[in-house]
Motif scaffolding. Structure first.
Motif, PDB file in Angstrom:
ATOM      1  N   ASP A 126      -8.628 -20.571  30.521  1.00 47.39           N
ATOM      2  CA  ASP A 126      -8.870 -21.245  31.756  1.00 47.39           C
ATOM      3  C   ASP A 126      -9.407 -20.220  32.882  1.00 47.39           C
ATOM      4  O   ASP A 126      -9.667 -20.590  34.131  1.00 47.39           O
ATOM      5  CB  ASP A 126      -7.451 -21.829  32.484  1.00 47.39           C
ATOM      6  CG  ASP A 126      -6.505 -20.745  32.809  1.00 47.39           C
ATOM      7  OD1 ASP A 126      -6.697 -19.599  32.518  1.00 47.39           O
ATOM      8  OD2 ASP A 126      -5.433 -21.192  33.596  1.00 47.39           O
ATOM      9  N   ASP A 127      -9.547 -18.878  32.404  1.00 52.48           N
ATOM     10  CA  ASP A 127     -10.308 -17.938  33.151  1.00 52.48           C
ATOM     11  C   ASP A 127     -11.777 -17.911  33.417  1.00 52.48           C
ATOM     12  O   ASP A 127     -12.280 -17.168  34.076  1.00 52.48           O
ATOM     13  CB  ASP A 127      -9.907 -16.495  32.614  1.00 52.48           C
ATOM     14  CG  ASP A 127      -8.273 -16.259  33.009  1.00 52.48           C
ATOM     15  OD1 ASP A 127      -7.619 -16.967  33.952  1.00 52.48           O
ATOM     16  OD2 ASP A 127      -7.749 -15.454  32.135  1.00 52.48           O
ATOM     17  N   GLU A 171     -13.668 -19.816  37.004  1.00 51.35           N
ATOM     18  CA  GLU A 171     -12.301 -19.891  36.761  1.00 51.35           C
ATOM     19  C   GLU A 171     -11.392 -21.067  36.872  1.00 51.35           C
ATOM     20  O   GLU A 171     -11.880 -21.760  38.090  1.00 51.35           O
ATOM     21  CB  GLU A 171     -11.675 -18.736  37.462  1.00 51.35           C
ATOM     22  CG  GLU A 171     -10.292 -18.404  37.211  1.00 51.35           C
ATOM     23  CD  GLU A 171      -9.527 -17.511  37.748  1.00 51.35           C
ATOM     24  OE1 GLU A 171     -10.146 -16.430  38.349  1.00 51.35           O
ATOM     25  OE2 GLU A 171      -8.437 -17.295  37.731  1.00 51.35           O
ATOM     26  N   SER A 219      -7.946 -21.259  36.716  1.00 50.83           N
ATOM     27  CA  SER A 219      -6.487 -20.968  36.293  1.00 50.83           C
ATOM     28  C   SER A 219      -5.783 -21.802  37.428  1.00 50.83           C
ATOM     29  O   SER A 219      -6.128 -22.255  38.382  1.00 50.83           O
ATOM     30  CB  SER A 219      -6.255 -19.524  36.675  1.00 50.83           C
ATOM     31  OG  SER A 219      -6.823 -18.505  35.934  1.00 50.83           O
ATOM     32  N   ASN A 258      -5.209 -15.203  28.267  1.00 56.87           N
ATOM     33  CA  ASN A 258      -5.098 -15.385  29.608  1.00 56.87           C
ATOM     34  C   ASN A 258      -4.792 -14.024  30.604  1.00 56.87           C
ATOM     35  O   ASN A 258      -4.002 -13.469  29.994  1.00 56.87           O
ATOM     36  CB  ASN A 258      -4.075 -16.401  30.137  1.00 56.87           C
ATOM     37  CG  ASN A 258      -4.067 -16.660  31.505  1.00 56.87           C
ATOM     38  OD1 ASN A 258      -5.305 -17.264  32.048  1.00 56.87           O
ATOM     39  ND2 ASN A 258      -3.253 -16.456  32.339  1.00 56.87           N
ATOM     40  N   THR A 262      -4.397 -22.461  30.542  1.00 54.46           N
ATOM     41  CA  THR A 262      -4.229 -21.928  29.397  1.00 54.46           C
ATOM     42  C   THR A 262      -3.348 -22.658  28.307  1.00 54.46           C
ATOM     43  O   THR A 262      -3.898 -23.132  27.277  1.00 54.46           O
ATOM     44  CB  THR A 262      -3.770 -20.427  29.263  1.00 54.46           C
ATOM     45  OG1 THR A 262      -4.431 -19.450  30.377  1.00 54.46           O
ATOM     46  CG2 THR A 262      -3.875 -19.748  28.080  1.00 54.46           C
TER      47      THR A 262
HETATM   48 MN    MN Z   1      -5.898 -17.937  33.957  1.00 53.44          MN
END
Ligand code: MN
Length: 264
Positions: A8-9, A37, A39, A93, A107
């Motif tokens: 997710d980054d 990103e 997050s 992550n 993540t």
């Molecule tokens: Mn993240």
């Protein structure tokens, strides 16, 4: 073994490069990650606009694609374009995913999306800064990531597992999710013009229960928590059904109706 790696980054994260490099020792790796990103995107999917993807070359020697979508979108697109994916790995992550924080985690969502497709999914997270406040070297975790993959990939009982790494691990342990406390907190502040604004941020939890993910990480152990996607509170269901039986339908009828709806 076909290993799909997401996060997710975003595709530029040093964590995904470190994970993809270790994973390539275990099979053929393909990286499919968000172009920016994502997050705290949790398990969002992109439903109101089309998804597109482009080739990426940020991780030398590993086939990589960047997607204009969420972590769950990346796994869906990756599985659509690659037959017989054996396992989805998400991370590493930049930031731990412990206790109730995993509700917000993109993540985790990538690993959960794999599980929804019937594919095993493992999420990897580590602290975002080291003891000196500097960016950690995620490649330094490689021997530990390799040991975790040795355990998880060879045991089919591991379906959906949330893995958190301290930066200098002393060992690995199985844990359960810490659910007694929630670390989310709204902190008011002011912008440079004097307007009030708010950060929905994380406050460290100090009292932790033995056997939980937080407890293991505080003691320097890699935490591995097997998760379930069934959110049903079975105790509450039993008690509510006993206290308030309501209307039905009888279970036999419901089963027949479902079977009639199934194609061919
Ligand atoms: Mn993240």
């Amino acid at each position: 073994m076909r290993i799909l790696v997401a996060n997710d980054d975003g595709i530029h994260s040093p964590g995904i490069a470190a994970l993809a490099r270790v994973a390539s020792r275990f099979g053929k790796v393909r990286v499919v990650a968000p172009d920016i990103e994502q997050s705290s995107a949790s398990h969002a999917i992109t439903a109101a606009r089309p998804l597109t993807y482009r080739s990426a070359t940020y991780i030398p020697g590993i086939e990589s694609w960047r997607v204009n979508g969420t972590p769950a979108d990346c796994v869906a697109l990756g599985v659509h374009h690659w037959d017989h994916v054996d396992v989805v790995l998400s991370g590493i992550n930049q930031g731990v995913n412990l206790g109730n924080a995993i509700w917000h985690s993109g993540t985790l969502a990538a690993a959960k999306q794999a599980t929804l497709f019937g594919i095993r999914g493992f999420a990897f997270s580590a602290p975002s800064v080291d003891a000196d406040g500097k960016d950690p070297d995620y490649d330094a975790l490689a021997p530990h990531v390799e040991r975790v993959l040795d355990v998880l990939l060879t045991d089919r009982r591991a379906r959906l597992v949330n893995v958190n790494f301290p930066l200098a691990p002393r060992g690995i342990t199985w844990t359960r999710q810490a659910v007694r406390h929630y670390d989310g907190r709204v902190v008011p502040s002011k912008d440079p013009m004097g307007h009030e604004h708010f950060w929905f941020t994380v406050a460290p939890i100090e009292q932790v229960e033995p056997g939980t993910d937080l407890w293991a990480m505080q003691r320097g152990y890699i935490s591995m928590t097997p998760l379930s996607l069934d959110l049903t509170d079975q105790q509450a269901l039993n008690r509510l059904t006993a206290a308030q039986p309501l209307d039905g339908p009888p279970v036999e009828e419901a089963t027949e109706a479902v079977m009639e709806d199934e194609p061919g």
